[in-house]
Design a protein around this motif. Structure first.
Motif, PDB file in Angstrom:
ATOM      1  N   SER A  54       0.814  -1.219   0.000  1.00  0.00           N
ATOM      2  CA  SER A  54       0.000   0.000   0.000  1.00  0.00           C
ATOM      3  C   SER A  54       0.847   1.270   0.000  1.00  0.00           C
ATOM      4  O   SER A  54       0.312   2.376  -0.041  1.00  0.00           O
ATOM      5  N   GLY A  55       2.172   1.105   0.053  1.00  0.00           N
ATOM      6  CA  GLY A  55       3.050   2.267   0.076  1.00  0.00           C
ATOM      7  C   GLY A  55       2.981   3.038   1.379  1.00  0.00           C
ATOM      8  O   GLY A  55       3.187   4.253   1.400  1.00  0.00           O
ATOM      9  N   ARG A  56       2.663   2.347   2.465  1.00  0.00           N
ATOM     10  CA  ARG A  56       2.513   3.017   3.759  1.00  0.00           C
ATOM     11  C   ARG A  56       3.551   2.540   4.774  1.00  0.00           C
ATOM     12  O   ARG A  56       3.237   2.355   5.945  1.00  0.00           O
ATOM     13  N   VAL A  57       4.772   2.363   4.336  1.00  0.00           N
ATOM     14  CA  VAL A  57       5.850   2.006   5.252  1.00  0.00           C
ATOM     15  C   VAL A  57       6.250   3.278   5.993  1.00  0.00           C
ATOM     16  O   VAL A  57       6.564   4.284   5.359  1.00  0.00           O
ATOM     17  N   THR A  58       6.188   3.225   7.331  1.00  0.00           N
ATOM     18  CA  THR A  58       6.554   4.401   8.129  1.00  0.00           C
ATOM     19  C   THR A  58       7.479   3.993   9.267  1.00  0.00           C
ATOM     20  O   THR A  58       7.472   2.839   9.704  1.00  0.00           O
ATOM     21  N   ARG A  59       8.233   4.958   9.746  1.00  0.00           N
ATOM     22  CA  ARG A  59       9.090   4.701  10.913  1.00  0.00           C
ATOM     23  C   ARG A  59       8.237   4.440  12.147  1.00  0.00           C
ATOM     24  O   ARG A  59       8.575   3.589  12.967  1.00  0.00           O
ATOM     25  N   THR A  60       7.118   5.141  12.259  1.00  0.00           N
ATOM     26  CA  THR A  60       6.210   4.920  13.391  1.00  0.00           C
ATOM     27  C   THR A  60       5.666   3.492  13.346  1.00  0.00           C
ATOM     28  O   THR A  60       5.600   2.812  14.371  1.00  0.00           O
ATOM     29  N   GLY A  61       5.280   3.039  12.179  1.00  0.00           N
ATOM     30  CA  GLY A  61       4.786   1.668  12.032  1.00  0.00           C
ATOM     31  C   GLY A  61       5.842   0.643  12.384  1.00  0.00           C
ATOM     32  O   GLY A  61       5.549  -0.382  13.002  1.00  0.00           O
ATOM     33  N   PHE A  62       7.081   0.929  12.012  1.00  0.00           N
ATOM     34  CA  PHE A  62       8.197   0.037  12.335  1.00  0.00           C
ATOM     35  C   PHE A  62       8.349  -0.110  13.851  1.00  0.00           C
ATOM     36  O   PHE A  62       8.482  -1.208  14.373  1.00  0.00           O
ATOM     37  N   VAL A  63       8.295   1.014  14.551  1.00  0.00           N
ATOM     38  CA  VAL A  63       8.423   0.979  16.012  1.00  0.00           C
ATOM     39  C   VAL A  63       7.205   0.299  16.629  1.00  0.00           C
ATOM     40  O   VAL A  63       7.339  -0.560  17.512  1.00  0.00           O
ATOM     41  N   TYR A  64       6.013   0.661  16.173  1.00  0.00           N
ATOM     42  CA  TYR A  64       4.786   0.063  16.710  1.00  0.00           C
ATOM     43  C   TYR A  64       4.787  -1.447  16.526  1.00  0.00           C
ATOM     44  O   TYR A  64       4.428  -2.192  17.445  1.00  0.00           O
ATOM     45  N   ASP A  65       5.195  -1.903  15.355  1.00  0.00           N
ATOM     46  CA  ASP A  65       5.250  -3.340  15.095  1.00  0.00           C
ATOM     47  C   ASP A  65       6.198  -4.040  16.066  1.00  0.00           C
ATOM     48  O   ASP A  65       5.877  -5.100  16.595  1.00  0.00           O
ATOM     49  N   SER A  66       7.350  -3.433  16.319  1.00  0.00           N
ATOM     50  CA  SER A  66       8.316  -4.038  17.242  1.00  0.00           C
ATOM     51  C   SER A  66       7.778  -4.102  18.668  1.00  0.00           C
ATOM     52  O   SER A  66       7.934  -5.107  19.359  1.00  0.00           O
ATOM     53  N   VAL A  67       7.129  -3.032  19.104  1.00  0.00           N
ATOM     54  CA  VAL A  67       6.537  -3.009  20.447  1.00  0.00           C
ATOM     55  C   VAL A  67       5.418  -4.044  20.538  1.00  0.00           C
ATOM     56  O   VAL A  67       5.322  -4.799  21.519  1.00  0.00           O
TER      57      VAL A  67
END
Length: 170
Positions: A54-67
């Motif tokens: 979807s072209g929605r790779v974000t740094r916030t998403g990266f951190v949220y996924d890890s948490v």
């Protein structure tokens, strides 16, 4: 389900909620708990795919996924404890996996490129141990075994990672 309509964070949140359901399922059925781990692991793989497609790779998403991954793994470990595993062993397994991820994150922050090494104790391995371990406990009454296996692999993985980090950051 279109990747453009469902946000990656929604998929991550659904996976996290499923993980949180694993301990609740233990008193009902160990096989149900194991199935929930499998579904959560699928969601964990899909959130990144949805982000890329979807072209929605974000740094916030990266951190949220890890948490979300760490909280989900804590839920799986609680499930082992509810199934009869000794609390100290569950705590050691959890601490070892969190330390594994912390060392990698700090090493990358200190200048190591990317993840350094894929160890024997990555998230998919933890998901397999959680799912197969809970399923096995439905048949064999050895509640200490899955978290002991988890801890042993985490210590081995941490050793692998530590060697690579030491070399990369010298």
């Amino acid at each position: 389900m279109s990747g453009k309509r469902v946000s990656p964070m929604t998929v991550t949140t659904c996976g996290l909620l499923i993980c949180l359901g694993v301990p609740a399922a233990v008193p009902l059925s160990l096989l149900l708990a194991a199935a929930l781990v499998l579904v959560a692991a699928l969601a964990d793989g899909l959130d990144g795919a949805v982000a890329v497609v979807s072209g929605r790779v974000t740094r916030t998403g990266f951190v949220y996924d890890s948490v979300a991954d760490r909280i989900g793994e804590a839920a799986w470990l609680v499930a082992f404890w509810l199934a009869g595993a000794p609390g100290w062993l569950v705590a050691v397994a959890g601490a070892a996996s969190w330390l594994h991820e912390y060392v990698r994150a700090r090493a990358v922050a200190a200048g190591m490129s990317e993840i350094g090494v894929v160890t024997v104790a990555e998230r998919p391995t933890r998901a397999l141990i959680a799912g197969l371990g809970l399923a096995a406990l439905a048949v064999v009454d050895l509640p200490w075994l899955p978290p002991a296996f988890w801890a042993a692999l985490q210590i081995a993985g941490l050793t692998q990672l530590s060697v690579v980090v030491h070399r990369a950051l010298r």
